[in-house]
Design a protein around this motif. Structure first.
Motif, mmCIF file in Angstrom:
data_model
loop_
_atom_site.group_PDB
_atom_site.id
_atom_site.type_symbol
_atom_site.label_atom_id
_atom_site.label_comp_id
_atom_site.label_asym_id
_atom_site.label_seq_id
_atom_site.Cartn_x
_atom_site.Cartn_y
_atom_site.Cartn_z
ATOM 1 N N UNK A 286 0.849 -1.187 0.000
ATOM 2 C CA UNK A 286 0.000 0.000 0.000
ATOM 3 C C UNK A 286 0.887 1.240 0.000
ATOM 4 N N UNK A 287 0.931 1.923 -1.141
ATOM 5 C CA UNK A 287 1.695 3.164 -1.250
ATOM 6 C C UNK A 287 0.754 4.337 -1.000
ATOM 7 N N UNK A 288 0.770 4.818 0.225
ATOM 8 C CA UNK A 288 -0.161 5.861 0.643
ATOM 9 C C UNK A 288 0.424 7.252 0.426
ATOM 10 N N UNK A 340 -7.593 -1.206 -9.762
ATOM 11 C CA UNK A 340 -7.213 -0.415 -10.932
ATOM 12 C C UNK A 340 -7.785 1.007 -10.920
ATOM 13 N N UNK A 341 -8.033 1.518 -9.743
ATOM 14 C CA UNK A 341 -8.526 2.884 -9.586
ATOM 15 C C UNK A 341 -7.694 3.601 -8.519
ATOM 16 N N UNK A 354 -4.621 8.479 -0.004
ATOM 17 C CA UNK A 354 -4.801 8.128 -1.413
ATOM 18 C C UNK A 354 -3.840 7.000 -1.781
ATOM 19 N N UNK A 355 -4.330 6.024 -2.585
ATOM 20 C CA UNK A 355 -3.471 4.927 -3.030
ATOM 21 C C UNK A 355 -4.051 4.304 -4.298
ATOM 22 N N UNK A 356 -3.226 3.565 -4.999
ATOM 23 C CA UNK A 356 -3.675 2.828 -6.178
ATOM 24 C C UNK A 356 -4.242 1.487 -5.736
ATOM 25 N N UNK A 357 -5.484 1.235 -6.082
ATOM 26 C CA UNK A 357 -6.143 0.033 -5.620
ATOM 27 C C UNK A 357 -5.785 -1.197 -6.437
ATOM 28 N N UNK A 358 -5.679 -2.333 -5.747
ATOM 29 C CA UNK A 358 -5.518 -3.622 -6.422
ATOM 30 C C UNK A 358 -6.309 -4.663 -5.629
ATOM 31 N N UNK A 372 -15.924 6.907 7.950
ATOM 32 C CA UNK A 372 -14.787 6.566 7.090
ATOM 33 C C UNK A 372 -15.361 6.202 5.735
ATOM 34 N N UNK A 373 -14.931 6.916 4.699
ATOM 35 C CA UNK A 373 -15.496 6.756 3.361
ATOM 36 C C UNK A 373 -14.400 6.326 2.385
ATOM 37 N N UNK A 374 -14.687 5.319 1.566
ATOM 38 C CA UNK A 374 -13.765 4.900 0.499
ATOM 39 C C UNK A 374 -14.378 5.303 -0.836
ATOM 40 N N UNK A 375 -13.635 6.080 -1.642
ATOM 41 C CA UNK A 375 -14.074 6.523 -2.948
ATOM 42 C C UNK A 375 -13.012 6.152 -3.977
ATOM 43 N N UNK A 376 -13.407 6.204 -5.247
ATOM 44 C CA UNK A 376 -12.413 6.037 -6.306
ATOM 45 C C UNK A 376 -12.521 7.199 -7.283
#
Length: 377
Positions: A286-288, A340-341, A354-358, A372-376
């Protein structure tokens, strides 16, 4: 709006208010609101009234009102009279500035001000505007305009433009400034006052709003209308409403927030004081990139050593809540990354990650009730 033919607040009145409670500062009556010693009153520096100074240093605070019957009395008065409402939003925490369920109590005459734009200088105006529009729409809050404003601005074009908007939309009626606590509402009112001139002998007052015990600053615009600077309201979904008030000033930044980076492997955590813990349970590294107030202690630790770090933190930092003795005291939100988002974790009132999702499985721990909200993107 500075035209002498227009109504408004007198150019001769230079309102200085306590930045803690919003009371008008005065040096004559020690037992009344807004008192500061005469030597401080002569200073042009932003300051606390004597009451707030003592409260801050002795850690005793009056809680912000919630969206209860008393606060609804204020909103319903504005709605019944079709008064203009200026809804102030903190650009750093747009989600945390919105009160769930407030839309049905607002008049049809609302403009929004996205304040503290200087804190998020990495974001473009277009992005901020689009996101604000989206969040307002999701909460069914209809506005006639959105103005983006820096908290550092004074007599510039944007403040003058906002003043003109207020004069245009109020239609000769009163104006209510509303917003959650810590959005910079009262400071914004101070800026606005510089662009008004007065055509009335009425005085600026601080008193309970009729039918409530809530203090409201009433600033005369003309013989029949006022600017009402209402109390900052509590947002139960924001960490600001849960944390000790002494710590709120360390959480909400007053200067530009710079991006910082940290990488987590499975089994590692990113901890923010003892307010928040982000655990990578499974998946790709996880690259935050995160955006937080620079005053907050942030550290990468192994999952098994998080509480040991908290004990060290108690000895080394004053920016720590007494409400949490172990990270197990915090409430858990489980997140699955959107593949991929660009993924964005928003912790209301605290910050953004923020991070690149996989394939990551993530556990977020923070105070119970904080959203706590997760968005793309």
């Amino acid at each position: 709006m500075a035209d002498e033919t227009k109504s408004g607040v007198t150019a001769q009145i230079r309102v200085r208010r306590c930045y803690g409670c919003g009371a008008i500062l005065q040096d004559q009556y020690p037992e009344e609101k807004g008192y500061i010693p005469p030597e401080k009153f002569l200073s042009e520096e932003e300051t606390l009234c004597q009451r707030c100074y003592k409260l801050r240093h002795y850690s005793v605070y009056k809680e912000a009102p919630s969206l209860n019957n008393e606060y609804l009395t204020i909103l319903n008065s504005a709605k019944e009279n079709d008064n203009l409402i200026v809804y102030v939003i903190n650009a750093f925490t747009i989600n945390g500035s919105i009160i769930e369920g407030i839309s049905e109590h607002l008049s049809d005459n609302v403009i929004a001000v996205l304040n503290k734009r200087d804190v998020v200088s990495n974001l473009k105006d277009e992005y901020l505007l689009n996101r604000t529009e989206k969040i307002l729409a999701e909460n069914n809050i209809k506005v006639k305009d959105i103005i983006i404003l820096s908290s550092l601005e004074s007599d510039n074009e944007k403040v003058s433009a906002l003043s003109e908007k207020i004069e245009k939309f109020r239609n000769g009626k009163s104006v209510y400034f509303i917003g959650v606590n810590q959005v910079g509402k009262s400071s914004l009112v101070n800026l606005i006052l510089k662009n008004f001139v007065n055509k009335t002998d009425k005085m600026i007052t601080t008193s309970p709003f009729p039918g409530t015990t809530l203090d409201v600053i009433s600033i005369p615009l003309d013989q029949n209308s006022f600017i009402y600077d209402t109390p900052g309201i509590e947002n139960p979904s924001s960490i600001i409403s849960i944390i000790e008030p002494t710590l709120a000033r360390f959480i909400l930044p007053r200067e530009n927030v710079k991006a910082k980076k940290e990488s987590l492997k499975p089994g590692q955590s990113l901890v923010v004081s003892n307010f928040l813990k982000i655990d990578l349970l499974e998946g790709k590294k996880l690259n935050l990139t995160y955006y937080l107030s620079r005053y907050l202690p942030v550290k990468k630790v192994n999952l098994t050593k998080a509480d040991s770090y908290m004990n060290e933190l108690k000895e080394s930092s004053s920016i720590i809540t007494e409400k949490v003795q172990s990270y197990d005291d915090l409430s858990t939100t489980n997140l699955i990354a959107i593949p991929d988002k660009k993924n964005i974790i928003r912790v209301y009132g605290l910050g953004t990650f923020v991070f690149q999702g996989s394939d990551q499985k993530i556990e977020v721990k923070t105070f119970k009730g904080v959203k706590v909200l997760l968005e793309d993107e």
